[in-house]
Motif scaffolding. Sequence first.
Motif, mmCIF file in Angstrom:
data_model
loop_
_atom_site.group_PDB
_atom_site.id
_atom_site.type_symbol
_atom_site.label_atom_id
_atom_site.label_comp_id
_atom_site.label_asym_id
_atom_site.label_seq_id
_atom_site.Cartn_x
_atom_site.Cartn_y
_atom_site.Cartn_z
ATOM 1 N N CYS A 6 -25.550 -28.018 42.229
ATOM 2 C CA CYS A 6 -24.747 -28.662 43.261
ATOM 3 C C CYS A 6 -23.768 -29.648 42.621
ATOM 4 O O CYS A 6 -24.154 -30.482 41.809
ATOM 5 C CB CYS A 6 -25.659 -29.390 44.246
ATOM 6 S SG CYS A 6 -24.751 -30.337 45.467
ATOM 7 N N CYS A 9 -24.854 -33.446 44.314
ATOM 8 C CA CYS A 9 -26.087 -34.179 43.990
ATOM 9 C C CYS A 9 -26.752 -33.670 42.723
ATOM 10 O O CYS A 9 -27.688 -34.301 42.229
ATOM 11 C CB CYS A 9 -27.060 -34.128 45.165
ATOM 12 S SG CYS A 9 -27.786 -32.503 45.422
ATOM 13 N N CYS A 20 -25.058 -27.702 47.471
ATOM 14 C CA CYS A 20 -26.315 -27.217 48.035
ATOM 15 C C CYS A 20 -26.298 -27.353 49.561
ATOM 16 O O CYS A 20 -25.456 -28.067 50.117
ATOM 17 C CB CYS A 20 -27.487 -27.987 47.432
ATOM 18 S SG CYS A 20 -27.605 -29.692 48.012
HETATM 19 ZN ZN LIG Z 1 -26.423 -31.249 46.780
#
Ligand SMILES: [Zn+2]
Length: 89
Positions: A6, A9, A20
């Motif tokens: 991702c 994050c 994500c």
């Molecule tokens: Zn994420």
Amino acid sequence: MNLNKCERCGCFFASKNAVCPNCVSKDEHDISQLKNYLCESDSAVSIENLASGTGVSLKNVNRFLQNKDLYTTFTNLGLDSEININTIL
Ligand SMILES: [Zn+2]
């Protein structure tokens, strides 16, 4: 199965998206904030002003701008990105 990392994050997930599933709604929230900010601004807004005015990180703003549709939408709303876009492409 391919795992992506991702871009928001850093967690790993199975999808073709850049972020994500948890971060998709955060992206959408940020994008609507950015659009609102541009709509409410009378004059051209630089990428730096956009980021500081909305609290969205410069990194995320630049990531959104790599999406051609968003780039077009944001520039139509008054984003002045001609200088900056060259540095990220
Ligand atoms: Zn994420």
